[in-house]
Motif scaffolding. Sequence first.
Motif, PDB file in Angstrom:
ATOM      1  N   GLN A  13     -38.623  19.193 -19.666  1.00 15.22           N
ATOM      2  CA  GLN A  13     -37.780  19.813 -20.691  1.00 15.22           C
ATOM      3  C   GLN A  13     -38.614  20.268 -21.884  1.00 15.22           C
ATOM      4  OE1 GLN A  13     -34.692  16.927 -21.624  1.00 15.22           O
ATOM      5  NE2 GLN A  13     -33.281  17.952 -20.232  1.00 15.22           N
ATOM      6  N   ALA A  14     -38.131  21.269 -22.555  1.00 18.72           N
ATOM      7  CA  ALA A  14     -38.798  21.746 -23.760  1.00 18.72           C
ATOM      8  C   ALA A  14     -38.978  20.581 -24.738  1.00 18.72           C
ATOM      9  CB  ALA A  14     -37.996  22.868 -24.406  1.00 18.72           C
ATOM     10  N   GLY A  15     -40.141  20.527 -25.338  1.00 17.90           N
ATOM     11  CA  GLY A  15     -40.461  19.438 -26.249  1.00 17.90           C
ATOM     12  C   GLY A  15     -41.204  18.298 -25.582  1.00 17.90           C
ATOM     13  N   GLY A  16     -41.233  18.290 -24.272  1.00 17.06           N
ATOM     14  CA  GLY A  16     -41.918  17.238 -23.549  1.00 17.06           C
ATOM     15  C   GLY A  16     -43.417  17.465 -23.454  1.00 17.06           C
ATOM     16  N   SER A  17     -44.069  16.591 -22.705  1.00 17.94           N
ATOM     17  CA  SER A  17     -45.526  16.649 -22.565  1.00 17.94           C
ATOM     18  C   SER A  17     -45.933  16.522 -21.095  1.00 17.94           C
ATOM     19  CB  SER A  17     -46.178  15.505 -23.349  1.00 17.94           C
ATOM     20  OG  SER A  17     -45.914  15.612 -24.734  1.00 17.94           O
ATOM     21  N   LEU A  18     -47.081  17.049 -20.806  1.00 18.11           N
ATOM     22  CA  LEU A  18     -47.688  16.915 -19.480  1.00 18.11           C
ATOM     23  C   LEU A  18     -49.189  16.793 -19.645  1.00 18.11           C
ATOM     24  CD1 LEU A  18     -45.999  19.644 -17.216  1.00 18.11           C
ATOM     25  CD2 LEU A  18     -45.788  17.160 -16.963  1.00 18.11           C
ATOM     26  N   ARG A  19     -49.815  16.129 -18.683  1.00 17.44           N
ATOM     27  CA  ARG A  19     -51.269  16.133 -18.623  1.00 17.44           C
ATOM     28  C   ARG A  19     -51.672  16.678 -17.259  1.00 17.44           C
ATOM     29  NH1 ARG A  19     -55.554  11.158 -18.758  1.00 17.44           N
ATOM     30  NH2 ARG A  19     -54.712  10.883 -16.655  1.00 17.44           N
ATOM     31  N   LEU A  20     -52.369  17.788 -17.278  1.00 19.06           N
ATOM     32  CA  LEU A  20     -52.877  18.373 -16.046  1.00 19.06           C
ATOM     33  C   LEU A  20     -54.279  17.834 -15.787  1.00 19.06           C
ATOM     34  CD1 LEU A  20     -51.789  22.101 -16.540  1.00 19.06           C
ATOM     35  CD2 LEU A  20     -50.470  20.161 -15.668  1.00 19.06           C
ATOM     36  N   SER A  21     -54.576  17.642 -14.521  1.00 23.32           N
ATOM     37  CA  SER A  21     -55.897  17.152 -14.120  1.00 23.32           C
ATOM     38  C   SER A  21     -56.535  18.138 -13.152  1.00 23.32           C
ATOM     39  CB  SER A  21     -55.782  15.784 -13.443  1.00 23.32           C
ATOM     40  OG  SER A  21     -55.205  14.833 -14.298  1.00 23.32           O
ATOM     41  N   CYS A  22     -57.836  18.215 -13.207  1.00 22.43           N
ATOM     42  CA  CYS A  22     -58.606  19.052 -12.288  1.00 22.43           C
ATOM     43  C   CYS A  22     -59.776  18.218 -11.786  1.00 22.43           C
ATOM     44  CB  CYS A  22     -59.101  20.297 -13.005  1.00 22.43           C
ATOM     45  SG  CYS A  22     -60.295  21.275 -12.060  1.00 22.43           S
ATOM     46  N   ASN A  83     -48.638  19.196 -25.258  1.00 23.02           N
ATOM     47  CA  ASN A  83     -47.545  18.568 -25.985  1.00 23.02           C
ATOM     48  C   ASN A  83     -46.565  19.628 -26.480  1.00 23.02           C
ATOM     49  OD1 ASN A  83     -48.789  16.008 -25.728  1.00 23.02           O
ATOM     50  ND2 ASN A  83     -50.044  16.401 -27.543  1.00 23.02           N
ATOM     51  N   ASN A  84     -45.366  19.162 -26.790  1.00 22.31           N
ATOM     52  CA  ASN A  84     -44.337  20.052 -27.326  1.00 22.31           C
ATOM     53  C   ASN A  84     -44.210  21.320 -26.475  1.00 22.31           C
ATOM     54  OD1 ASN A  84     -42.349  20.918 -29.070  1.00 22.31           O
ATOM     55  ND2 ASN A  84     -43.781  21.812 -30.536  1.00 22.31           N
ATOM     56  N   LEU A  85     -44.004  21.117 -25.198  1.00 19.81           N
ATOM     57  CA  LEU A  85     -43.918  22.237 -24.269  1.00 19.81           C
ATOM     58  C   LEU A  85     -42.772  23.175 -24.624  1.00 19.81           C
ATOM     59  CD1 LEU A  85     -44.800  20.254 -21.099  1.00 19.81           C
ATOM     60  CD2 LEU A  85     -45.744  22.520 -21.575  1.00 19.81           C
ATOM     61  N   GLU A  86     -43.017  24.450 -24.389  1.00 17.36           N
ATOM     62  CA  GLU A  86     -42.042  25.498 -24.650  1.00 17.36           C
ATOM     63  C   GLU A  86     -41.749  26.238 -23.348  1.00 17.36           C
ATOM     64  OE1 GLU A  86     -44.155  27.889 -27.444  1.00 17.36           O
ATOM     65  OE2 GLU A  86     -43.995  26.424 -29.090  1.00 17.36           O
ATOM     66  N   PRO A  87     -40.555  26.824 -23.231  1.00 16.89           N
ATOM     67  CA  PRO A  87     -40.248  27.589 -22.016  1.00 16.89           C
ATOM     68  C   PRO A  87     -41.306  28.663 -21.721  1.00 16.89           C
ATOM     69  CG  PRO A  87     -38.252  27.229 -23.256  1.00 16.89           C
ATOM     70  CD  PRO A  87     -39.373  26.717 -24.112  1.00 16.89           C
ATOM     71  N   GLU A  88     -41.917  29.193 -22.767  1.00 19.93           N
ATOM     72  CA  GLU A  88     -42.949  30.222 -22.585  1.00 19.93           C
ATOM     73  C   GLU A  88     -44.223  29.677 -21.940  1.00 19.93           C
ATOM     74  OE1 GLU A  88     -39.935  31.358 -25.265  1.00 19.93           O
ATOM     75  OE2 GLU A  88     -41.311  29.647 -25.455  1.00 19.93           O
ATOM     76  N   ASP A  89     -44.331  28.369 -21.852  1.00 18.46           N
ATOM     77  CA  ASP A  89     -45.495  27.759 -21.190  1.00 18.46           C
ATOM     78  C   ASP A  89     -45.339  27.715 -19.674  1.00 18.46           C
ATOM     79  OD1 ASP A  89     -45.578  25.382 -23.882  1.00 18.46           O
ATOM     80  OD2 ASP A  89     -46.856  27.147 -23.625  1.00 18.46           O
ATOM     81  N   THR A  90     -44.174  28.102 -19.172  1.00 21.70           N
ATOM     82  CA  THR A  90     -43.946  28.120 -17.732  1.00 21.70           C
ATOM     83  C   THR A  90     -44.925  29.056 -17.057  1.00 21.70           C
ATOM     84  OG1 THR A  90     -41.596  27.566 -17.926  1.00 21.70           O
ATOM     85  CG2 THR A  90     -42.291  28.713 -15.924  1.00 21.70           C
ATOM     86  N   THR A 109     -51.515  24.610 -10.275  1.00 23.16           N
ATOM     87  CA  THR A 109     -50.402  23.669 -10.330  1.00 23.16           C
ATOM     88  C   THR A 109     -49.313  24.283 -11.197  1.00 23.16           C
ATOM     89  OG1 THR A 109     -49.781  21.361 -10.808  1.00 23.16           O
ATOM     90  CG2 THR A 109     -51.350  22.377 -12.316  1.00 23.16           C
ATOM     91  N   LEU A 110     -48.080  24.201 -10.733  1.00 16.99           N
ATOM     92  CA  LEU A 110     -46.968  24.881 -11.395  1.00 16.99           C
ATOM     93  C   LEU A 110     -46.373  24.004 -12.491  1.00 16.99           C
ATOM     94  CD1 LEU A 110     -44.901  27.195 -11.592  1.00 16.99           C
ATOM     95  CD2 LEU A 110     -43.580  26.020  -9.801  1.00 16.99           C
ATOM     96  N   VAL A 111     -46.237  24.592 -13.653  1.00 14.57           N
ATOM     97  CA  VAL A 111     -45.558  23.953 -14.776  1.00 14.57           C
ATOM     98  C   VAL A 111     -44.302  24.767 -15.084  1.00 14.57           C
ATOM     99  CG1 VAL A 111     -45.672  23.391 -17.231  1.00 14.57           C
ATOM    100  CG2 VAL A 111     -47.662  22.990 -15.755  1.00 14.57           C
ATOM    101  N   THR A 112     -43.168  24.103 -15.062  1.00 14.24           N
ATOM    102  CA  THR A 112     -41.897  24.752 -15.374  1.00 14.24           C
ATOM    103  C   THR A 112     -41.250  24.010 -16.528  1.00 14.24           C
ATOM    104  OG1 THR A 112     -41.611  25.382 -13.061  1.00 14.24           O
ATOM    105  CG2 THR A 112     -39.671  25.504 -14.481  1.00 14.24           C
ATOM    106  N   VAL A 113     -40.951  24.740 -17.585  1.00 16.89           N
ATOM    107  CA  VAL A 113     -40.358  24.148 -18.775  1.00 16.89           C
ATOM    108  C   VAL A 113     -38.939  24.667 -18.933  1.00 16.89           C
ATOM    109  CG1 VAL A 113     -40.600  23.750 -21.244  1.00 16.89           C
ATOM    110  CG2 VAL A 113     -42.645  24.077 -19.822  1.00 16.89           C
ATOM    111  N   SER A 114     -38.002  23.768 -18.927  1.00 13.98           N
ATOM    112  CA  SER A 114     -36.602  24.157 -19.078  1.00 13.98           C
ATOM    113  C   SER A 114     -36.180  24.054 -20.542  1.00 13.98           C
ATOM    114  CB  SER A 114     -35.714  23.267 -18.216  1.00 13.98           C
ATOM    115  OG  SER A 114     -35.806  21.922 -18.644  1.00 13.98           O
ATOM    116  N   SER A 115     -35.285  24.948 -20.931  1.00 11.17           N
ATOM    117  CA  SER A 115     -34.837  24.967 -22.331  1.00 11.17           C
ATOM    118  C   SER A 115     -33.619  24.084 -22.536  1.00 11.17           C
ATOM    119  CB  SER A 115     -34.521  26.393 -22.754  1.00 11.17           C
ATOM    120  OG  SER A 115     -33.554  26.949 -21.890  1.00 11.17           O
TER     121      SER A 115
END
Length: 115
Positions: A13-22, A83-90, A109-115
């Motif tokens: 969800q928007a406002g959430g956080s993720l950590r991507l790894s490579c 941090n503070n993910l936005e729908p535009e970060d999808t 890796t797919l990141v989908t941010v819902s509003s």
Amino acid sequence: QVQLVESGGGLVQAGGSLRLSCAASESISTFHVMGWYRHAPGKQRELVAALSLGGGTKYADSAQGRFTIYRDNAKNTLYLQINNLEPEDTAVYYCNAGARGLEFWGQGTLVTVSS
């Protein structure tokens, strides 16, 4: 040939956080640069963040203050904290590495941010 495997994407969800790894198939301690790119639907692929061998960082304007790129040489892994993910970060986020005069890419890796 360097293999790069991204993980950590998902639906958030928007406002959430993720950590991507490579995770790299070999030591990243000599890679002269590593970075994260993203490709959003209908847009061109763009550089999100980059980290040089010397520790210098570069961020896209849209990533400033929300994204942090860092690496763990002991684990041969590059990270992107978002941090503070936005729908535009999808987007699909890709790991990139420059080593031995060549350029390597992960599968994304797919990141989908819902509003």
